[in-house]
Design an enzyme around this catalytic site. Structure first.
Site, PDB file in Angstrom:
ATOM      1  CB  THR A  82      -0.870  -0.005   1.291  1.00  8.20           C
ATOM      2  OG1 THR A  82      -1.966  -0.862   1.116  1.00  8.20           O
ATOM      3  CG2 THR A  82      -1.406   1.348   1.646  1.00  8.20           C
ATOM      4  CG  ASP A 115      -6.351  -1.651   5.907  1.00  9.39           C
ATOM      5  OD1 ASP A 115      -6.157  -2.488   4.995  1.00  9.39           O
ATOM      6  OD2 ASP A 115      -5.513  -0.785   6.213  1.00  9.39           O
ATOM      7  N   GLY A 128      -0.471  -3.226   5.533  1.00  8.31           N
ATOM      8  CA  GLY A 128      -0.352  -4.621   5.948  1.00  8.31           C
ATOM      9  C   GLY A 128      -1.623  -5.361   5.584  1.00  8.31           C
TER      10      GLY A 128
HETATM   11  N1  ASP Z   1      -3.924  -2.848   3.806  1.00 13.03           N
HETATM   12  C1  ASP Z   1      -4.036  -3.157   2.412  1.00 13.03           C
HETATM   13  C2  ASP Z   1      -5.189  -4.075   2.198  1.00 13.03           C
HETATM   14  O1  ASP Z   1      -5.318  -5.048   2.903  1.00 13.03           O
HETATM   15  C3  ASP Z   1      -2.802  -3.749   1.870  1.00 13.03           C
HETATM   16  C4  ASP Z   1      -1.537  -3.192   2.440  1.00 13.03           C
HETATM   17  O2  ASP Z   1      -1.537  -2.225   3.142  1.00 13.03           O
HETATM   18  O3  ASP Z   1      -0.467  -3.707   2.244  1.00 13.03           O
HETATM   19  O4  ASP Z   1      -5.946  -3.825   1.294  1.00 13.03           O
END
Ligand code: ASP
Length: 300
Positions: free
Chosen positions: A162, A193, A214
Site C-alpha cells: 500500500t 482497511d 499490511g
Molecule cells: N492494507 C491493504 C489491504 O489489505 C494492503 C496493504 O496495506 O499492504 O488492502
C-alpha cells in the site's frame, strides 16, 4: 508551525533488495514533493494527495499502476483521504480503471455528500467529475502479472502492499492519504482497511493523522489508525502511538505497519513486518528514507 511529511510505500515480508531500494527512493521523491508544497504554503491535504499521486504513478508500488490483482486477474483499487479539521474524508473502494484513485477520493470528500463510494458508482462519479478513466490494462504491470501467476500456484499467500502519506502544514492542519491495490488474489469486491475511516486511514485535528499498511482484515478489526490517534489523546508521543497500534495488530496475529504525525509535527513509525519502505522530511527539514526494521525510528 513548521511543516512535516512522512510517507510509506507498504509493509512487506519478502522483497528483493533492489525493489526495496527503488521503493525507498520512490518514497523520498513523494515526500520531497509534498514538503515543497508545504513550504510554498499549500495545505497538508494538497501535500498528501500530491505525494500519493507520485506513488500511485510509480509501478514499484501496489497502488494505481502496479497494483496487485484480484483472484480473477482484475484491478480493484481502494483509497481514502482525510483532513484532521472537521474530520472531513472521502474514499473509493473496488474502483476500476482510474490511474489515481486518491484524486477520486478527494472529489468524494469535496464534491459529494458521501464518505465512501464503491465499484461502478465510484467510477461513474469520477467520470461525472471529469476525471479520465484509463484502460485497466494500463494499470497492470509485468511484475504484478508475474506475481499473480506465482501466487496462484502457491495457493494465494495474499501478500499486501500500500502507499500512504501523513502531513502537517504551516497552519498546523493535519491530513492523511492512503491508496492500495489491496492484497493479491483477493476476492472480487473485497474492501480492505484502506478506505475505511479509522482503520487504514484517520486524521483528527486534536490528535494526529495516521496511515496503516499490511494485511487489511486484522488492521480493520483493531481500527488501527484510530487506535494510534487515541493513544496520542492519552498522552503518547507519535512514535509511542505507532508502536501501540502495531502491538494491538500483533496481538491478533496481524502483520503490518503505520505512520503517524501528531498535532505538534512529531513523526512516528512502527511495523512488525520484515520491511517497510518510507521517507520523511521532518519539521527541521531533515530528510530520511529506508526500508529496514530499526527500533524506535523517531523519538519516543
Ligand atoms: N492494507 C491493504 C489491504 O489489505 C494492503 C496493504 O496495506 O499492504 O488492502
Amino acid at each position: 508551525m513548521k511543516p512535516a511529511i512522512l510517507v510509506h510505500g507498504g509493509a512487506g515480508r519478502i522483497w528483493k533488495d533492489d525493489h526495496a531500494i527503488a521503493c525507498a527512493k520512490g518514497c523520498l521523491k513523494a515526500a520531497r514533493l509534498g514538503y515543497e508544497l508545504l513550504e510554498e504554503g499549500r495545505t497538508a491535504l494538497d501535500a498528501v494527495e500530491a505525494a500519493a499521486v507520485v506513488l500511485e504513478d510509480d509501478p514499484n508500488f501496489n497502488a494505481g499502476k502496479g497494483s496487485a490483482l484480484t483472484i480473477d486477474g482484475d484491478i480493484e483499487l481502494d483509497a481514502m483521504l482525510m483532513a484532521g479539521t472537521g474530520l472531513r474524508c472521502g474514499g473509493v473502494a473496488a474502483l476500476r480503471s482510474f490511474r489515481n484513485p486518491i484524486r477520486v477520493a478527494r472529489r468524494v470528500m469535496e464534491e459529494s455528500p458521501h464518505v465512501l463510494l464503491s465499484g461502478e458508482g465510484a467510477a461513474r462519479f469520477a467520470r461525472e467529475q471529469g476525471l479520465e478513466p484509463c484502460p485497466a490494462a494500463e494499470l497492470v504491470t509485468e511484475r504484478a502479472l508475474k506475481r499473480w501467476h506465482k501466487e496462484r500456484e502457491a495457493g494465494w499467500p495474499r501478500r499486501p502492499g500500500t502507499i500512504g502519506a501523513v502531513a502537517i502544514d504551516r497552519d498546523g492542519q493535519l491530513a492523511v492519504a492512503t491508496s492500495t491495490g489491496g492484497i493479491s488474489g483477493k476476492y472480487p469486491g473485497r474492501i480492505g482497511d484502506t478506505p475505511l475511516v479509522g482503520c487504514g486511514t484517520y486524521a483528527d485535528a486534536s490528535t494526529g493523522a495516521a496511515s496503516a499498511t499490511g494485511y487489511g482484515e486484522p488492521i480493520a478489526r483493531v481500527v488501527m489508525a484510530k487506535h494510534a490517534c487515541d493513544r496520542i489523546a492519552m498522552g503518547d508521543s507519535a512514535q509511542l502511538a505507532a508502536e501501540s497500534a502495531v502491538a494491538a495488530l500483533a496481538a491478533i496475529g496481524g502483520e503490518g505497519g503505520i505512520i503517524v504525525v501528531d498535532r505538534e509535527g512529531q513523526l512516528g513509525l512502527a511495523f512488525n513486518s520484515e520491511r517497510m519502505s518510507r521517507a520523511a522530511v521532518d519539521a527541521d527539514g531533515q530528510e530520511s528514507s529506508g526500508f529496514e526494521a530499526i527500533p524506535n525510528v523517531y523519538n519516543r
